[in-house]
Design a protein around this motif. Structure first.
Motif, mmCIF file in Angstrom:
data_model
loop_
_atom_site.group_PDB
_atom_site.id
_atom_site.type_symbol
_atom_site.label_atom_id
_atom_site.label_comp_id
_atom_site.label_asym_id
_atom_site.label_seq_id
_atom_site.Cartn_x
_atom_site.Cartn_y
_atom_site.Cartn_z
ATOM 1 N N ILE A 1 18.388 68.402 -92.793
ATOM 2 C CA ILE A 1 19.567 67.544 -92.630
ATOM 3 C C ILE A 1 19.154 66.107 -92.327
ATOM 4 N N PHE A 2 19.790 65.178 -93.030
ATOM 5 C CA PHE A 2 19.520 63.746 -92.891
ATOM 6 C C PHE A 2 20.764 63.071 -92.309
ATOM 7 N N ILE A 3 20.599 62.381 -91.184
ATOM 8 C CA ILE A 3 21.729 61.689 -90.552
ATOM 9 C C ILE A 3 21.463 60.196 -90.554
ATOM 10 N N MET A 4 22.369 59.448 -91.138
ATOM 11 C CA MET A 4 22.240 58.001 -91.186
ATOM 12 C C MET A 4 23.179 57.369 -90.162
ATOM 13 N N VAL B 1 16.034 68.243 -88.570
ATOM 14 C CA VAL B 1 17.062 67.209 -88.584
ATOM 15 C C VAL B 1 16.357 65.860 -88.473
ATOM 16 N N GLN B 2 16.652 64.970 -89.385
ATOM 17 C CA GLN B 2 16.056 63.634 -89.388
ATOM 18 C C GLN B 2 17.149 62.585 -89.228
ATOM 19 N N VAL B 3 16.989 61.726 -88.238
ATOM 20 C CA VAL B 3 17.920 60.621 -88.000
ATOM 21 C C VAL B 3 17.254 59.315 -88.395
ATOM 22 N N VAL B 4 18.014 58.442 -89.076
ATOM 23 C CA VAL B 4 17.605 57.045 -89.223
ATOM 24 C C VAL B 4 18.705 56.204 -88.586
ATOM 25 N N GLU B 5 18.311 55.237 -87.781
ATOM 26 C CA GLU B 5 19.253 54.520 -86.916
ATOM 27 C C GLU B 5 18.695 53.136 -86.617
ATOM 28 N N ASP C 1 19.599 51.197 -84.082
ATOM 29 C CA ASP C 1 19.553 50.951 -82.643
ATOM 30 C C ASP C 1 18.348 51.669 -82.029
ATOM 31 N N GLU C 2 17.348 50.900 -81.639
ATOM 32 C CA GLU C 2 16.121 51.482 -81.101
ATOM 33 C C GLU C 2 16.373 52.253 -79.812
ATOM 34 N N ARG C 3 17.397 51.885 -79.047
ATOM 35 C CA ARG C 3 17.729 52.615 -77.820
ATOM 36 C C ARG C 3 18.076 54.063 -78.136
ATOM 37 N N LEU C 4 18.887 54.258 -79.187
ATOM 38 C CA LEU C 4 19.281 55.607 -79.589
ATOM 39 C C LEU C 4 18.098 56.392 -80.142
ATOM 40 N N VAL C 5 17.270 55.725 -80.932
ATOM 41 C CA VAL C 5 16.084 56.384 -81.487
ATOM 42 C C VAL C 5 15.192 56.907 -80.364
ATOM 43 N N ASN C 6 14.955 56.077 -79.368
ATOM 44 C CA ASN C 6 14.104 56.494 -78.245
ATOM 45 C C ASN C 6 14.735 57.636 -77.451
ATOM 46 N N PHE C 7 16.046 57.561 -77.235
ATOM 47 C CA PHE C 7 16.748 58.601 -76.479
ATOM 48 C C PHE C 7 16.676 59.940 -77.222
ATOM 49 N N ILE C 8 16.971 59.923 -78.518
ATOM 50 C CA ILE C 8 16.953 61.156 -79.307
ATOM 51 C C ILE C 8 15.555 61.768 -79.315
ATOM 52 N N ASN C 9 14.546 60.943 -79.539
ATOM 53 C CA ASN C 9 13.179 61.466 -79.602
ATOM 54 C C ASN C 9 12.712 62.018 -78.261
ATOM 55 N N LEU D 1 13.663 67.975 -84.521
ATOM 56 C CA LEU D 1 14.449 66.752 -84.671
ATOM 57 C C LEU D 1 13.558 65.537 -84.497
ATOM 58 N N ARG D 2 13.768 64.551 -85.367
ATOM 59 C CA ARG D 2 13.021 63.296 -85.295
ATOM 60 C C ARG D 2 13.965 62.149 -85.634
ATOM 61 N N ALA D 3 13.811 61.030 -84.930
ATOM 62 C CA ALA D 3 14.589 59.821 -85.219
ATOM 63 C C ALA D 3 13.643 58.669 -85.517
ATOM 64 N N ASP D 4 14.033 57.836 -86.485
ATOM 65 C CA ASP D 4 13.247 56.655 -86.856
ATOM 66 C C ASP D 4 14.167 55.448 -86.960
ATOM 67 N N VAL D 5 13.622 54.291 -86.627
ATOM 68 C CA VAL D 5 14.380 53.049 -86.778
ATOM 69 C C VAL D 5 14.490 52.714 -88.264
#
Length: 339
Positions: free
Chosen positions: A137-140, A159-163, A165-173, A183-187
């Motif tokens: 799953i890809f979440i934009m 689940v992969q997030v691209v976002e 907002d670096e604050r959200l990326v850090n929180f999710i990771n 789950l992984r988030a990237d800026v």
């Protein structure tokens, strides 16, 4: 037939009603709503005072019998068609605990969170449609933190997030690492092309795009680039608050051009609640507040949840770099977007 007038007569037949409730329960965009509501006021059908709308005595006498007709929508599921119970009720409580201390919504990214119940309803609905089990799953954009709820189920492969907002990326990771979630988030900035490592790698995308035509086309194109091929699904939120039927028409044409059909539309599925962490913190900077003159007294901003399915190889309409300007974020229907 005048559908808007009928809706006003039906809704207001029960007595005085908040103008924000009337906005939430009718079909027009905000721009169209304010034009029509003033027409009804000039015609002597309604009166508006202090943010309340009521029928004039002539019309309340004529249409008062409508008040005896019950609301036909289900109340146990908050009129969404998806009830939170059992497994998903437990998931809601786990998600609430994990997301304490989340970054607050900030205006610069036009952020606003859907309700916790709305997050879990999205998870339950995606599961019911067969798009969660063993899915990539890809979440934009994920200011709602839907990714954490999806990953907590243990059902998707990843689940992969691209976002942006670096604050959200850090929180999710951080949460994902602590909980050992897939789950992984990237800026990521939507102005740039989607990196190759995300292209054609996912079964499902989820996003809440900007509701201008250029903004919508850009965001959906980036998300579409992530899908593997025929049979893949996309989920997105879309309002009638800032998107008129003419805009929906243009948006639906873009779905077809990209190779999708619409399989489902869940009306008013997601609610953006009032409170310190919602977009209501900066509602005074929105045109809707200027038009009404009083702050909202109820939750009124809702969006439909749409499911797409690719019947052809998904084809983004925008590729490569595209610089974002104000036209991407705002148009003449953006009355609930801070100016």
């Amino acid at each position: 037939m005048d559908r808007f007038k009928n809706q006003v007569l039906q809704i207001c037949s029960r007595g005085d009603i908040s103008i924000y409730e009337l906005i939430e329960r009718q079909d027009l965009s905000l721009k169209e709503f304010f034009q029509r509501i003033r027409e009804l006021e000039r015609e002597g059908i309604i009166e508006i005072e202090g943010g309340k709308v009521k029928l004039t005595s002539k019309y309340s006498d004529t249409y008062g019998n409508l008040s005896s007709i019950d609301d036909v929508k289900c109340v146990c599921c908050d009129k969404t068609g998806v009830e939170i119970k059992g497994y998903f009720k437990d998931l809601l409580e786990k998600w609430k605990k994990l997301t304490k201390g989340r970054p607050e919504a900030i205006e610069i990214f036009d952020q606003g969170f859907i309700s916790p119940e709305g997050v879990i309803r999205r998870v339950a609905y995606i599961y019911e449609r067969g798009d969660l089990l063993d899915a990539e799953i890809f979440i934009m954009g994920d200011d709602d933190l839907l990714s954490l709820a999806l990953a907590l189920t243990g059902l998707p492969k990843r689940v992969q997030v691209v976002e942006i907002d670096e604050r959200l990326v850090n929180f999710i990771n951080k949460v994902a690492e602590n909980m050992n979630l897939p789950l992984r988030a990237d800026v990521f900035d939507a102005q740039q092309a989607l990196p190759d490592k995300f292209k054609e790698k996912f079964d499902v995308f989820i996003t809440d795009p900007v509701e201008t035509i250029p903004g919508f086309t850009l965001f959906i194109s980036r998300a579409t680039s992530s899908l593997k091929g025929i049979g893949c699904a996309g989920y997105l939120g879309l309002t009638t608050i800032e998107a008129s039927k003419k805009k929906w028409f243009e948006i639906e044409k873009r779905f077809l051009e990209m190779g999708f059909v619409i399989t489902d539309i869940r009306r008013r599925f997601s609610v953006y609640p009032l409170g310190d962490i919602s977009f209501s913190r900066y509602q005074e900077k929105c045109q809707v507040y200027k038009e009404i003159g009083v702050k909202a007294d109820r939750d009124w901003y809702t969006s439909s949840f749409i499911r797409l399915e690719a019947v052809k190889q998904p084809k983004p309409l925008v590729e490569g770099t595209q610089i974002i300007d104000e036209k991407v974020y705002k148009d003449d229907e953006s009355l609930a977007t801070p100016y």
